[in-house]
Motif scaffolding. Structure first.
Motif: not given
Lengths: 383, 383
Positions: B130-131, B135-138, B153-156
């Motif tokens: 989750p991010t 962090a998700g991009s990286a 998984a990231m918030p909209v």
């Protein structure tokens, strides 16, 4: 100790020389001017202890006094092996120099850092320039860092992020309903500013040439077989060629220079057309249009130098389709985790073509310049 | 030659030790685990000839074999003097470490580079996390570089650019109608992936700690008086604290550690509230919301370590308003040419408050971490 070995300015067209320590633009003959240096007392080993930015090469740069250096920490970008994607393209030794990791996210920061520093040093306090976007972002940022005023004119079609960057650092932004040539006409109509247009001042190229210095240093002062470059105004490729010649004069490298490849889009390929026709300069390209907006330059002031660089190094010029640019951008991202700009991806489309035609060999060591971060081109990836 | 001096994993809460050469997440007691090292045979001078990325500190990093290093050239970001803006804030010796100049444009790349490398080394081939976006991009980019599968998984409400980055490198993206805690719940429901959530694996922090190593090296192995850090999950500030302690154990630095300052937004300040109340851990923050989206973390798993770090170094925790964040972001850009992310600008708002309250002195040397490029937050600047 001499911080800079700058000697004078020289015209590559008429051969005239000019005093470097004045505010000066083009040679009276209309050609860009090139900075010339005395051979500095400098050993490769001296570099090891210097900070990892482009100012490590200060003897070969035009800024005479360290206190005039305007820096945001630019340079010594990574030279990344691309093994998976290289295998896909049929080039075993593919390297990408990632110019996304630099202030303002593109290689334009190099030209701006050195150009603004030297302009400040000779007394300039107000600069103006036309731009396809990224050069404007960079020069505006460095002007702010120097405490100088900046006026930036860019086409309305330039990347939106560049407008915001220019505004963020407090520069004056003028949007132009047209191409970069129209923006240039606007800048010429604005009195009181120093015109920092591509190659109209002699020092942007000195910043760009540090890409060539870094490639040589990062490869342990050996040279790759081929360097591939997305070419709009062409300052990067001219700069790399200039840098490698200067390193040869220093005796730090030897042997043939890398074959330099100028990549353009089929939507704007004046240098490719001139090269194919064997001309010494290009003709203006009508109705220029490409997804690689940074290389939408219908007629470059330094076109004759680009053509000379690729001819003398046994290189070539090649045009690629927009569709192929985006396909290769996505493929490189998935295989290597690198989100490049479309201009950088144009190199990959060119490498594929050149490998298929046999111009590139499987064991050629190939360096591709990714001139900017994909972050500045969000619309190239679907949501 | 030993590439890594990694010894074992240790629980900072219950003191248990664990074998590092296995796939492992939290300590059975529920706490994050920390990597511990033997004192390596390493001299400061050995670093001089190494490449300017975070792998120069490989003895102090957990990857045992160089062939498992997954790199995009991350690290050794510039430490920029900010003289004009420092004068404006009343802090003569203000420095900004610019984590915008790193792959994917934020400091998250450090954690991802080391975390992915080490996960790969111990046998992981599929990661999920989750991010809040960056962090998700990286992690998606480094997973692609490693040839690993990734589920993000990231918030909209996360920055749009982060969605595109994740998609670009071929990771699976799941948007969540909620905050990062809701994204974490989704990830826990997906079997077959290694959970790379903040501090749920032991090595992200090892990547982040290199910010501390670099600050010390860039200052010639002396230390600043204060380090200011925008704090969401808190891994950066814990990592810097860990790094400085490790350098003290090596004998490379001495004297008191810098006072560490955790900066949060008034819209989400659980650590500030806990610090003000003298608690050893934080309580979940209801209705978290701030323009500095990266620090919207209502309850951080490592909160007790952040509180310990600021307490032991005589630091503090401070909350700033969104309006002040944007005001300082624009002021820094105009005065220094630096386009920071809002999280980075939160530091500046904190520095102004701390200077006005007298907690900071005019002659304190202050390092502020700009955790990412403003380029990823275009909407913070008007068109």
């Amino acid at each position: 100790m001499t911080f800079s070995a700058l000697s004078h300015l020289e015209c590559p067209r008429c051969g005239a020389t000019h005093d470097a320590d004045q505010i000066i633009g083009l040679c009276p003959c209309g050609s860009p001017l090139l900075a010339r240096y005395d051979v500095p007392v400098l050993r490769k080993e001296d570099l090891a202890s210097r900070s990892p930015d482009l100012w490590r090469y200060h003897e070969l740069l035009p800024v005479r006094s360290p206190e005039n250096v305007v820096t945001l920490g630019e340079g010594m970008t990574p030279l990344l092996p691309m093994p998976r994607y290289g295998a896909e393209l049929g080039v075993d030794r593919l390297l990408m120099k990632d110019e996304g990791l630099i202030p303002t996210g593109t290689f334009k920061a190099r030209g701006a850092a050195v150009g603004v520093s030297r302009a400040y040093e000779v007394g300039v306090r107000k600069i103006a320039m036309p731009t396809n976007g990224n050069a404007g972002s960079a020069w505006a940022a460095y002007a702010a860092r120097a405490g100088m005023e900046a006026l930036i004119a860019m086409p309305v079609a330039a990347p939106e992020i560049c407008r915001r960057e220019v505004t963020a650092v407090g520069a004056r932004l003028q949007l132009i309903d047209g191409l970069i040539g129209d923006a240039a006409a606007y800048i010429r109509s604005q009195p009181g500013y120093f015109d920092a247009s591509t190659l109209k001042e002699p020092y942007r190229i000195e910043g760009k040439k540090t890409m060539g210095l870094e490639i040589a240093e990062q490869l342990g002062w050996s040279l790759p077989d081929v360097i591939v470059y997305p070419t709009g105004g062409g300052v990067g490729i001219i700069g790399i060629w200039k840098a490698l010649n200067e390193l040869r004069d220093l005796g730090w490298i030897s042997g043939p220079l890398p074959r330099l490849v100028a990549v353009q889009s089929t939507g704007c390929a004046p240098i490719v057309r001139a090269w194919e026709k064997g001309l010494v300069e290009s003709e203006p390209w009508p109705d220029a249009n490409t997804v690689a907006f940074g290389i939408t330059v219908p007629k470059a002031l330094g076109d004759f130098l680009v053509l000379q660089a690729i001819t003398e190094t046994n290189g070539c010029a090649i045009a690629v389709d927009d569709e192929d640019i985006l396909t290769e951008q996505h493929l490189a991202a998935r295989l290597e985790g690198t989100f490049t700009c479309p201009e950088g991806a144009a190199n990959f489309a060119a490498i594929r073509q050149l490998r298929e035609s046999g111009w590139l060999h499987a064991n050629d060591q190939v360096v591709a310049l990714n001139t900017g971060a994909g972050l500045k081109y969000p619309e190239t990836v679907p949501l």
